[in-house]
Design a protein around this motif. Structure first.
Motif: not given
Length: 476
Positions: A94-95, A128, A137
């Protein structure tokens, strides 16, 4: 809704093994269902090409033709939580720092799912780095609740819970540091099991509060999936060595005379949304109908000290995982504020701070063990609020009481994460606004099977999942 996706996972597995259903039929039914119900909730992300999934399902059928049955998940469409590596699928956590990353190999539990016959069709969404019990995210977007897509699905296994509730996958994997298998299960009216520490093996010599576990619509499905995920491995020195086949046996058991402690809001220490405690307490009658007794009781340990200890462990773990990219200004600027807060607090810790938290965790465990000398199980709310607007990152207050951190509103789970005990998140019904909630059923040291057995008895008495499916599933 197609009859195939309506089947519980145990029944689906049996139908595939007996050749009553082909793996291609199963895959087609699930892919069509995902196409219909996933867009409003965004639970499954990184979906692989459907033709590739169908081709892999055909391979599973060809294996059966040759007498090669891989295991309980043979031909199951499965989506892995996007905090875990599954070869060939996105691995973003999720980053935005990892938005283009694709896994080249499977994590241990993912390899076990694949070896048992699962076909990985995509990932399930997560906040994230799994930080926060709200699944949003910048890579995949926000996941909506199975019962109302404008509300949150919880987190960090929000995508997994919504996908299971909406019958987009037979079962799901999740992970849990701070309620990530329990809060989304409550918010989506399904079951989530946080196994005992070491039950699902992880590498290393540190017993982290973080664990991996199963999510499902029935306790039998949970137990079956746990039997695939669990079991010792030579590369995991702290793994539980009990044969995971124990979870394939009957969950039937007599619970007459069982004693349950209810911790509630810890004598007012925890802020709760009006109506939530009363809904959770309505479960007492169900347990009493099974022959159990339920009464209020707490461990002899300060809840303020539990929270302080929990924060230290969480800061330390996040600093260890994130310090490398935090030290680069450009990369740090792309992290969400909560991630920066976790890492920077962790970087300020001393060795003495960590050892003090380790000692406090041991003392807490001893206090909880003393509680279990008088009670067989502990019962607690799975969350402190009902599902809220998914545009809200986290509740800043509960019933007029301010929350001083982005996760203080989930404090109800902290004690049980620190102790490493098995915890089953179970549906407890719906509040005045028709929103789902759940309770945590906590068992003794390594008593995962006992927790599943009592959860099964509770499930047979309530049938919350079958009685109240999500509106979009009813409409389909």
């Amino acid at each position: 809704m197609h009859d195939i996706v309506a089947l519980d996972a145990v029944s689906l597995s049996r139908a595939v093994r007996q050749r009553a259903l082909s793996c291609v039929e199963v895959m087609q039914a699930y892919l069509e269902h995902i196409e219909r119900v996933n867009p409003p909730v965004n639970a499954i992300v990184g979906l692989q090409d459907p033709e590739l999934s169908l081709a892999q399902a055909r391979e599973r059928d060809e294996q059966l033709d040759r007498g090669e049955y891989l295991g309980w998940m043979h031909g199951f469409p499965h989506a892995v939580k996007d905090l875990a590596a599954a070869a060939g699928l996105p691995f973003t956590m999720g980053s935005p720092l990892f938005e283009d990353q694709v896994a080249t190999e499977d994590e241990l539990f993912v390899a076990r799912l694949r070896a048992a016959g699962a076909v990985f069709v995509g990932k399930t969404n997560t906040p994230e780095f799994g930080l926060g019990s709200q699944t949003y995210n910048p890579v995949w977007g926000t996941t909506g609740n199975a019962y109302d897509p404008v509300l949150t699905a919880g987190g960090s296994s929000g995508g997994a819970a919504a996908a299971v509730a909406l019958r987009m996958v037979p079962v799901a994997d999740g992970s849990d540091f701070m309620g990530s298998l329990r809060n989304p299960a409550a918010f989506n009216n399904v079951f989530g099991l946080r196994p005992s520490a070491g039950r699902v093996p992880e590498p290393g010599f540190l017993v982290s509060p973080a664990v991996v576990g199963p999510m499902a619509r029935t306790t039998e499905d949970l137990a079956a999936l746990l039997s695939v995920m669990a079991g010792a491995d030579p590369g995991t020195p702290l793994a539980n060595s009990e044969d995971p086949a124990v979870f394939t046996r009957s969950l039937e058991r007599d619970f007459r005379g069982t004693r349950i402690a209810w911790v509630g809001d810890w004598n007012g220490h925890l802020a709760t949304e009006p109506g939530l405690l009363e809904l959770c307490e309505s479960s007492f009658a169900v347990f009493e109908s099974l022959g159990c007794s339920v009464e209020g009781a707490l461990p002899d340990f300060s809840p303020e000290r539990i929270w302080e200890t929990f924060l230290t462990w969480r800061w330390w773990g996040n600093a260890a995982a994130g310090h490398d990219f935090h030290r680069h200004e450009e990369r740090r600027a792309r992290l969400k504020p909560e991630a920066v807060w976790e890492i920077e607090n962790g970087l300020r810790l001393s060795g003495l701070d960590v050892s003090t938290a380790a000692a406090a965790r041991a003392e807490l465990y001893a206090a909880v063990q003393r509680l279990f000398e008088r009670y067989d199980f502990v019962l607690a709310p799975s969350a402190q609020v009902f599902p809220f607007d998914k545009k809200v990152h986290w509740p800043t207050e509960i019933d007029g009481r301010p929350m001083d951190t982005y996760h203080r509103w989930m404090e109800t789970v902290a004690c049980w994460s620190l102790t490493g005990l098995p915890v089953l998140g179970m549906p407890v019904g719906f509040g005045a606004r028709g929103l789902p909630m759940g309770v945590q059923l906590i068992g003794r040291h390594q008593a995962d099977l006992a927790v599943l057995q009592l959860g099964h008895a509770y499930e047979q008495a309530t049938h919350w999942v079958d009685r109240t499916p999500p509106p979009s599933v009813v409409g389909a």
